[in-house]
Structure formats: structure tokens, C-alpha cells
Motif scaffolding. Sequence first.
Motif, short mmCIF file in Angstrom:
data_model
loop_
_atom_site.label_atom_id
_atom_site.label_comp_id
_atom_site.label_asym_id
_atom_site.label_seq_id
_atom_site.Cartn_x
_atom_site.Cartn_y
_atom_site.Cartn_z
N LEU A 66 -4.35 6.35 2.31
CA LEU A 66 -3.50 6.42 0.95
C LEU A 66 -2.28 7.20 1.12
CD1 LEU A 66 -6.62 7.17 -1.01
CD2 LEU A 66 -5.46 4.94 -0.57
N PHE A 68 1.13 8.87 -1.19
CA PHE A 68 1.38 9.17 -2.42
C PHE A 68 2.77 10.18 -2.53
CE2 PHE A 68 -3.09 9.61 -2.71
CZ PHE A 68 -3.66 8.68 -3.58
N ALA A 202 -6.27 6.93 -6.91
CA ALA A 202 -6.57 5.86 -6.10
C ALA A 202 -7.64 5.12 -6.58
CB ALA A 202 -6.78 6.02 -4.60
N ARG A 226 2.55 3.62 -10.69
CA ARG A 226 2.02 3.16 -9.68
C ARG A 226 2.80 3.09 -8.51
NH1 ARG A 226 1.03 -1.70 -12.18
NH2 ARG A 226 -1.14 -1.53 -12.35
N SER A 228 2.03 2.37 -5.59
CA SER A 228 1.92 1.37 -4.57
C SER A 228 2.86 0.13 -4.93
CB SER A 228 0.41 0.88 -4.50
OG SER A 228 -0.14 0.65 -5.91
N ARG A 237 -3.30 -1.21 -1.93
CA ARG A 237 -3.89 0.06 -2.22
C ARG A 237 -3.44 0.59 -3.77
NH1 ARG A 237 -7.82 1.38 1.80
NH2 ARG A 237 -6.86 0.21 3.51
N GLU A 238 -4.20 0.58 -4.87
CA GLU A 238 -3.95 0.94 -6.03
C GLU A 238 -3.98 2.62 -6.20
OE1 GLU A 238 -3.34 -0.26 -10.23
OE2 GLU A 238 -2.88 -0.87 -8.14
N CYS A 239 -2.61 2.97 -5.81
CA CYS A 239 -2.34 4.47 -5.80
C CYS A 239 -1.41 4.48 -6.95
CB CYS A 239 -1.59 4.85 -4.46
SG CYS A 239 -2.59 4.82 -3.06
N TRP A 240 -1.89 5.90 -7.94
CA TRP A 240 -0.89 6.30 -9.09
C TRP A 240 -0.61 7.81 -8.76
CZ3 TRP A 240 0.41 3.96 -13.66
CH2 TRP A 240 -0.11 2.60 -13.63
N HIS A 280 -10.21 8.40 -5.39
CA HIS A 280 -9.56 9.64 -4.76
C HIS A 280 -8.93 10.28 -6.09
CE1 HIS A 280 -7.40 12.30 -2.37
NE2 HIS A 280 -6.35 12.00 -3.23
#
Length: 338
Positions: A66, A68, A202, A226, A228, A237-240, A280
Motif C-alpha cells: 500500500l 499513501f 485501505a 482516493r 489510488s 488498491r483502494e487507498c484513501w 488498514h
Amino acid sequence: MTRAARFTRKTNNEEGRKMQNIAVIGAGMAGCTLARRLIDAGCVVHVFDKGRAAGGRMATRAEGRLRFDHGAQFVTVRGDALRAQLGDWQGAGVIACWPSASRDGDTHWVGVPGMNALAPRMLWGADLHAHTVITGLGADRLGWWLASEAGMLSDCFDAVLVTLPAPQATGLLERCAGFDAGPFVEALRKIRYAPCWTLMLAFEERIDAADCLRFPGGGILNWAARDSSKPTRDATRECWVVHADAVWSEAHLELAAEDVAVLMYEAFAQATGCSTRALHSRAHRWRYARVTETLGSSCLWDAKAHLGYASDGCLGERIEDAFDSANALADRVLGRSA
């Protein structure tokens, strides 16, 4: 250059005050900009930063697979100087437009593959000392010396340029030996900051929400994005990245990061209708996230002592403000401005 070598040079060459060996304390945008300008002018530049890598708030956190951008989210460009630098970054492939965040004709740019990609490009040719906290400095007949937690450094410098947030710079300059840095300290106390708690999230599945969310003041949240959705990121990968409101961050500044993560996630879930458990979740505190009161001057420079200060705190809260402040100081160091 070691202090012994500097003594030999000075005894053999009375000119000795021509600036060639320069220390830059802090490796955020201001420090990186200073380093680039001075290296291009033929100076030897040593950059000192307490972090693991350069970039300051232009930061990217890796958590396994991941990623960020948990500090500054983007760069906006309004002046000709940064627009010229933008061309260099584009040519090197370290920056790209982020359409999801751009609005009202104001293009938002992000580092690729992460916001921290801009720093190495600018520091090429500099001697970067990461994981190094400068705890003291002073001036004597050989020039400037620096001390770290491990003791006095062996190098001697023709000039010292500080780019730390004002409270950290003030603490350092208050301990300056051999030179009265009082005028610097007094000036830097004018600068004020607001903190920001940041949450990295995540998820297994995509959240049904716009890529960028802006929230009205008075609540817990200020911004969510978002991560990603940015160019070259792993879209699988759905990362915020979620930023808390400045007032809320100030009120909860000393709360444990684990407790902040719970409160911010609850606010995010309520705002987005998200009912999915985060894979996460980690909070990070930025004490000096946003400049609320500036110095009102582009930089500080003592031409006789060869001591200077530049940061976003001089002009504003944007990355471009740090860039412009550093360029103003570089002009003075290189003798191109009064």
C-alpha cells in the motif's frame, strides 16, 4: 570540507569568504529548491534532515504493497518560476496532472509514483544526510560549524541556510554560538501554524464516493481523497487519505494516534456511507501542517554572517510558497538581489 582543510585554505588564500561549501537544514520543498539552485551555481551543498528520506510534507508512506501520500496532496502552479520548474519535472516524468482534484481551471499536479518523487530530482548532486537532527550551530574564524545528536560534524561551512518550520528553527537558532541570531528568532516568532491529523485507510472493495471530498468547517474532517485515483498509482488498491479539520486537530493534538484513527474513521464512514471494515487504518500527526500567519517577507538573510532562512512560513501555506521563498534566498546567497 573539514575544519583542518578550511584552516589551510584560509591561511593560503585571504579571499576565503567566497561561499562554496553550504549547509541546508531541512529537506522539504524549500530545502530542495535551495539545494538545486546552489548546486547549479557550482556550490557544494550538504542537506540535513531528520527524516528517513527527503521531501518533508511531500511525503509518501509505504505499508507493505500500500502507498499513501499522507502529507501534501498536490501542487498548484500560479507563478512563472514554478511553471518553469514544472517543465523540468514533466520532462523527467516525476509529476503528472491529477484530474480528479483539479477544479475551476486550477490544475492540480502530483508527484509520480508518489509525492516524494520530486525531492530526489531536485537534490541530484547534493550530499543528503538523512536521519540527522541538527542540534546546534555556531560561527568562528573558520566559518560555520554544526552539531548533531552524535556530536560536532567534521565539516565546516561558508553559509548555513535553515528551512525548518519556524518553531523548530527558532529553537535551533536560540542555541547559536558565536553569532547573535536574536533578530532571526524575533522575526520567526511571527509565523504561526495549524496542525493536521491525517488518516490512511485501505479497503478490500471500492468505496462509492467521489475521488475527492471537501468538507465544510466545524466538523472532524476537512478533506478526503482516493489516493489510488492519482496517476501511476495501483488502482487495484483502494487507498484513501483523510485530513482532519484544523480546529479539531488542534483540540485533539495530543490524543493517541490509535484513538484519533477511530474517531476519524467513524466520521469518514458516516460521510461516505461506507460500511466496509478497513484493511488498514493508521493516523499521522503533522504539527506544522498549514501556515496561518506568515513572516510577510520572502526570506531572511544576513549577508555578513552568511546565515539565512526560507520556508512556506515566509509567504503562505502552499508548496509554491516554499519554492518562491527558497528562490528568493538563493538569489541573495548568490548575490543577485539586495
